[in-house]
Motif scaffolding. Sequence first.
Motif, PDB file in Angstrom:
ATOM      1  N   THR A   1     -29.616 -72.912  39.863  1.00  0.00           N
ATOM      2  CA  THR A   1     -29.634 -72.851  38.400  1.00  0.00           C
ATOM      3  C   THR A   1     -29.141 -71.506  37.867  1.00  0.00           C
TER       4      THR A   1
ATOM      5  N   VAL B   1     -32.437 -80.289  37.159  1.00  0.00           N
ATOM      6  CA  VAL B   1     -33.889 -80.247  37.326  1.00  0.00           C
ATOM      7  C   VAL B   1     -34.495 -81.353  36.469  1.00  0.00           C
TER       8      VAL B   1
ATOM      9  N   ARG C   1     -37.067 -74.590  35.227  1.00  0.00           N
ATOM     10  CA  ARG C   1     -37.568 -74.562  36.600  1.00  0.00           C
ATOM     11  C   ARG C   1     -36.392 -74.648  37.567  1.00  0.00           C
ATOM     12  N   ASN C   2     -36.694 -74.621  38.841  1.00  0.00           N
ATOM     13  CA  ASN C   2     -35.691 -74.753  39.889  1.00  0.00           C
ATOM     14  C   ASN C   2     -35.979 -76.000  40.717  1.00  0.00           C
ATOM     15  N   LEU C   3     -34.932 -76.515  41.331  1.00  0.00           N
ATOM     16  CA  LEU C   3     -35.051 -77.600  42.294  1.00  0.00           C
ATOM     17  C   LEU C   3     -34.177 -77.241  43.486  1.00  0.00           C
TER      18      LEU C   3
END
Length: 592
Positions: free
Chosen positions: A222, A353, A345-347
């Motif tokens: 991201t 995400v 957020r992160n994935l």
Amino acid sequence: MIPPRPPDAPGSTPPLLPPSAAPTPSALPWTSEDLTFWRAEITRARKRRQDIITQWGVPENLERYTPKSVKNDAGALLAEVNVAKDFSDVERKNAALFHSTPQVALIPDPGTNPVALLLHQELLNTLLSDEYMDVLETVSPAIQDCLVAIQPIPTEIGYTAVTVSVPQMQPIPDPLSGQPLLGPDGQPVLAPTDVPVVVWEEFFWEHLSPRASLVPVSLKNTRYDKAPWLGHDWRKPKSWAVKTYRLPKDFTGGDMKDGEKPYFDPIAESTEDGEPYVSGTKLWYRASLRDPAVSHPELIRELVLIEGRDEPAIHRNCPYQEIGPDGRLTANSIIGYPEHPLALRNLTDSSYVASDCTLTGPLTLELNKSRTTNILERDGSKLHVLYDPSRLNPEARDKVTSSDAPKFIPVEPGALDAGIEKVMAQVPALTQGREKFLIQDIIERDRAKILGIDANQVGAPSESSKTATEISTVQRNADARFNREQNRATRWFLKGVQKVSALVLRYGDRIAVEILGPERGQAWLQARDQGQFQKFTFKTVMDSGHYQDIEARKRSDLQLYNMTAKDPSLNRSVVQARLATDFGLDPSQWLV
């Protein structure tokens, strides 16, 4: 030293100028290999975006966020009941993450004049307010999309202006020396010359639909400013595209298919039977990755492609950047992309995400189904009484059947023989036990764990009694979740402010005088031209932009005033002005 902005510098693209006055975008080389490459990149990015939207049920998220009537005129259920949990959770969390536009503080680095920097700080804060750019109306919808739809959410930062040619008397330059040509009287010889004058300008930070976002499939995180390129799809009326990109009036560009529109339709769209639409794609890419003659990795180029047209409408170097004599980007150049996506957020190994509503979607559907089942069972468990219509006269029968409750059901004549007590017979009603509602409590707890909120934070009363220690522990854990995402949103906001700041240094000649006034505006211009805005750090003022109870704010400001009132090195009028605002007074009238 930052070079001053020339009076006829082109604004942001797309230029909102009439064809006669629009600056011609600098045409960069374009080959069939470039067209093949970018068409393939766009196609892969669109497919990945659509696959993820379908897999994560984004349209269904929007439907649950917008509750619909589920009963007909007769009161019968038409569909499952929507308890609107998505709406309540999203609105609560959105307000907690970004309640209002925070005040930005600029911390000078060595070599930066702190006094001059205060002028730039005031200019930026005023420009970001609802009086000018109104960035709250960009940031808040972007955060809402992160919670409801999908991440990242595209936004775009830029500058645009309308310029017209105004005839003015200008000195005629000497063709040999370049100095003004002098007449017999020793005065410069003047001649009417068309001078470009900016009659309207705008610094903008726009929110775009998450369905328009284009991210390269090769990006696996991201950190979007590090991507090889970023962009978005657009769809506009033909007249807009012709004027904006200076296309021929007989242009017959293509439009996207109905299922590929770069926006969602949570409310059914009206039939398009008027002016035809034109679709296209706007990209920002790193020039060094496509042009071997470019070595600077942060130099960005702009590319606009239109459906049905092989030649780009715009292909040029980013108008918001400039390479200085030392080979570096100047201080009035944007670092990163004008495209400024948000993800909270992160994935792992993904540039996309899932939203909060996607994560809680199965629980919400289960809760809706449970509530619908309870309603059906409740309606079906009303008191029912069987009666023999042949044993009742018409008047009594009309009174019985017109009653709303209990429910009377006729049976065959003679079915209730054997006495007057058998003329009518009550049918045992079904009852709903506590276990029917236990599943709803479990679902509520599961949702609270996923979102990091409970009844106390939502503002709803809790049905169970908790100790002060338990409430404090829950609150601390939830605050950690909120603060993490809140800090992520704040960092993204400040990165956007940094890009806006570069645009102000490049194009802020008129807006500085308008906001700061003639004298202070000229002081800002002088500081900019002297290179006094070299490096500084962006931070937000503590508690700025967050919701704060007015009574708590009064106590805090009073405590601050009492602690600092006797310090002669501090400007007490600043705190006094805050106190005046807290108590509903006009600071200009209250302060002497």
